[in-house]
Design an enzyme around this catalytic site. Structure first.
Site, PDB file in Angstrom:
ATOM      1  N   MET A 124      -9.211  -9.078  23.587  1.00 31.97           N
ATOM      2  CA  MET A 124      -8.419 -11.053  24.164  1.00 31.97           C
ATOM      3  C   MET A 124      -7.428 -10.814  22.933  1.00 31.97           C
ATOM      4  O   MET A 124      -7.170 -12.403  22.537  1.00 31.97           O
ATOM      5  CB  MET A 124      -9.234 -11.865  23.882  1.00 31.97           C
ATOM      6  N   HIS A 149     -11.168  -4.408  16.130  1.00 32.91           N
ATOM      7  CA  HIS A 149     -10.735  -3.377  17.236  1.00 32.91           C
ATOM      8  C   HIS A 149      -9.488  -2.639  17.032  1.00 32.91           C
ATOM      9  O   HIS A 149      -9.413  -1.737  17.543  1.00 32.91           O
ATOM     10  CB  HIS A 149      -8.896  -5.099  17.630  1.00 32.91           C
ATOM     11  N   GLY A 206     -17.567  -2.712  21.881  1.00 33.90           N
ATOM     12  CA  GLY A 206     -18.173  -2.835  20.267  1.00 33.90           C
ATOM     13  C   GLY A 206     -19.531  -3.310  20.818  1.00 33.90           C
ATOM     14  O   GLY A 206     -19.969  -3.938  21.736  1.00 33.90           O
TER      15      GLY A 206
END
Ligand code: AMP
Length: 559
Positions: A38, A45, A164
């Site tokens: 997002m 990330h 993740g």
């Protein structure tokens, strides 16, 4: 090309429409690895992107790495932070390119949901997985996540999806949705990346003031303290969860939940048994933060069973070495005992004569200086001798005695008390370690095993019987192994069957690693070149130096 906007000074393709994406996708020849996010990228990330870029599939071809940045309205409930969710595409482009992404897909809401919400086909993951933990507080969240991820997967058609472990419930749900829909892709979970004080990196951390930031660090600290208590012997869920909830509240955090659950079914647990997940969600200022740790009553165990000639020992050894697990070769134990029986001049077929030899038996598997597996019995090194034709000819007879099976099963279970091993045999998943985290039934058709046997004989300079004859022998042996009275070869109900026809050894090992990773997250067990380590101290409460016990073989033994 017109549809590709090169981000300033960076070699990354920026794709803003589904059309851009489709054209880009068509150009990709090699494997495509996909990281959906997002945005408001952070080190967590970036770690996913780096891993996506570094992972090679069988062909060894470097992959393209596509990152998506899409703040998905469907996964936000009324009153949640959709409007204030951090957005910073400029910085995302820089961070994605720096971490090695090939392209960044940043579509508008209209691109992803062209018919609007009312015209949308939604994906509803199983209730059992989405009703607890975060699902209880965010009722439509996981439906929204599954819907957008399936939409993105349909557009992107990746070979590998990276997610993740930080969002553990999301990872469990997406694995299930992808499996249930039969989508042809692999999923790789990646361990949680943390800031220096232990707080999990999150886009929402940006909104924390310095004092809130300090309050928030009570979350990982509390989880670590709970793990320390488990190491100290506490295992009951009510005590663990209420203490943690109190600590979090004392730090000024508003607690949504603190729960102990089974990591895969997400069902509540009354105590830590095998692998357990302690998960919590709290509010700190306007941010909702989640975190978890894995707790283990013992280290993981993998059971690999299967018929003769399926290549079990080669792949099991290599898999053990790769995962930093001890390799427990139960066949070597039966062979060693057979050697002792023959040495004593005892009739291997006579159970009553064999039984007394089991008393006070000193049978050891250990690692040699070069990492090879050493086998000794009653002080004799029998590493070589147990491979002799005499032992090979008699081992099935000896192993078929109930008393032998009982004695060696008990010894194997004692070796497995602390876990951290992969055991290979015929009845590991059913009789020896029925509570193993992963059970695999490794097999191949009789025709394939006959072909492999012929190749093996040829390469060792022996005469090769006709394939049909070899196949008939193998089928007869299967029949014998599966129908014998004591410890017949059979597949545990919860074992995963892996049929290796047409698979290279590396592919079989990779399949085992993938299965293991689905059951045992990297946060709970990770292997490094110099042994075993964990990304979070609290994930490995019971690791003991005896994971390379003198009674088990070393994982670095060569295949
Ligand atoms: P998000 O942008 O929050 O939707 O996250 C996108 C992906 O990054 C998801 O697969 C997350 O689980 C993963 N992720 C987010 N934070 C972290 C972190 N701290 N460590 C590892 N992965 C993370």
């Amino acid at each position: 090309m017109g549809f590709l906007l090169a981000a300033a000074a960076l070699s990354l393709d920026l794709l803003e429409t589904c059309q851009d994406l489709a054209a880009w996708r068509q150009q990709q020849q090699g494997p495509l690895h996909f990281v959906p996010t997002m945005g408001a990228l952070h080190e967590g990330h970036q770690q996913l992107i780096r891993r996506a870029a570094a992972l090679r599939q069988g062909s060894g071809q470097p992959p393209s790495v596509l990152l998506s940045v899409f703040v998905n309205p469907l996964q936000f409930g009324p009153g949640e932070d959709l409007e204030s969710y951090p957005r910073d595409l400029r910085s995302d482009i820089d961070l994605a390119a720096a971490a090695g992404a090939t392209a960044l897909f940043a579509p508008s809401v209209a691109e992803i949901y062209p018919r609007g919400e009312a015209g949308l086909t939604r994906v509803a993951p199983p209730l059992l997985l989405r009703q607890g933990l975060c699902g209880r507080y965010r009722p439509k969240h996981f439906e929204g996540v599954a819907t957008v991820v399936i939409r993105l997967l349909t557009l992107v058609r990746p070979d590998l999806l990276l997610l993740g472990e930080k969002d553990w419930q999301q990872l469990v749900i997406l694995r299930r949705v992808v499996a249930d829909l039969g989508l042809p892709l692999r999923i790789q979970g990646c361990p949680t990346v943390r800031e220096a004080d232990g707080l999990a990196c999150s886009s929402r951390n940006r909104r924390l003031s310095p004092s809130q930031r300090q309050q928030a660090s009570a979350l990982p600290a509390g989880l670590a303290a709970a793990a320390a208590q488990v190491r100290g012997g506490l295992s009951q869920a009510p005590a663990l969860t209420s203490q943690l909830a109190q600590q979090l509240e004392a730090a000024g955090l508003r607690v949504d939940y603190v729960e102990l659950v089974a990591p895969h079914s997400l069902e509540p647990l009354q105590q830590v048994q095998g692998l357990a997940l302690l998960a919590a969600a709290v509010h700190c200022g306007s941010s909702r933060l989640i975190d978890h740790c894995f707790l283990m009553s013992r280290l993981p165990i993998v059971a690999i069973d299967g018929p003769a000639g399926a290549g079990k020992s080669t792949v099991t050894r290599a898999f053990a070495r790769q995962m930093g697990l001890v390799y427990l070769d139960t066949g070597a134990m039966y062979r060693a005992l057979t050697w002792w029986v023959l040495r004593q001049g005892t009739d291997p077929a006579d159970a009553a004569a064999v039984e007394p030899l089991l008393l006070g038996l000193d049978l050891q598997l250990s690692a040699g200086g070069a990492g090879e597996q050493l086998v000794s019995i009653n002080g004799f090194d029998v590493t070589e001798a147990i491979r002799s034709p005499e032992v090979t000819a008699q081992v099935s007879l000896v192993a078929a005695h109930g008393c032998v099976r009982q004695a060696l099963t008990a010894q194997q279970q004692a070796m497995g008390l602390k876990g951290g091993l992969v055991a290979e045999g015929r009845d590991i998943g059913t009789a020896v370690f029925p509570d193993a985290e992963l059970k695999v039934f490794l097999t191949a058709t009789a025709a394939e095993r006959a072909r492999r046997r012929a190749q093996d004989l040829e390469s060792r300079g022996f005469a090769v019987p006709p394939l049909a004859e070899l196949e008939a022998q193998i089928t007869a042996r299967d029949q014998q192994d599966s129908s014998r009275e004591v410890a017949p070869l059979c597949q545990a109900e919860d074992a995963v069957e892996l049929v290796t026809d047409g698979m290279a050894i590396e592919a079989v090992i990779q399949a085992l690693v993938d299965l293991f990773r689905q059951r045992v997250p990297e946060e709970a067990w990770s292997a490094t070149a110099d042994g075993v380590s964990s990304s979070m101290a609290c994930s490995r409460p019971l690791q003991a130096s005896s994971s390379r016990s003198s009674t088990c073989s070393n994982p670095s033994a060569p295949p």
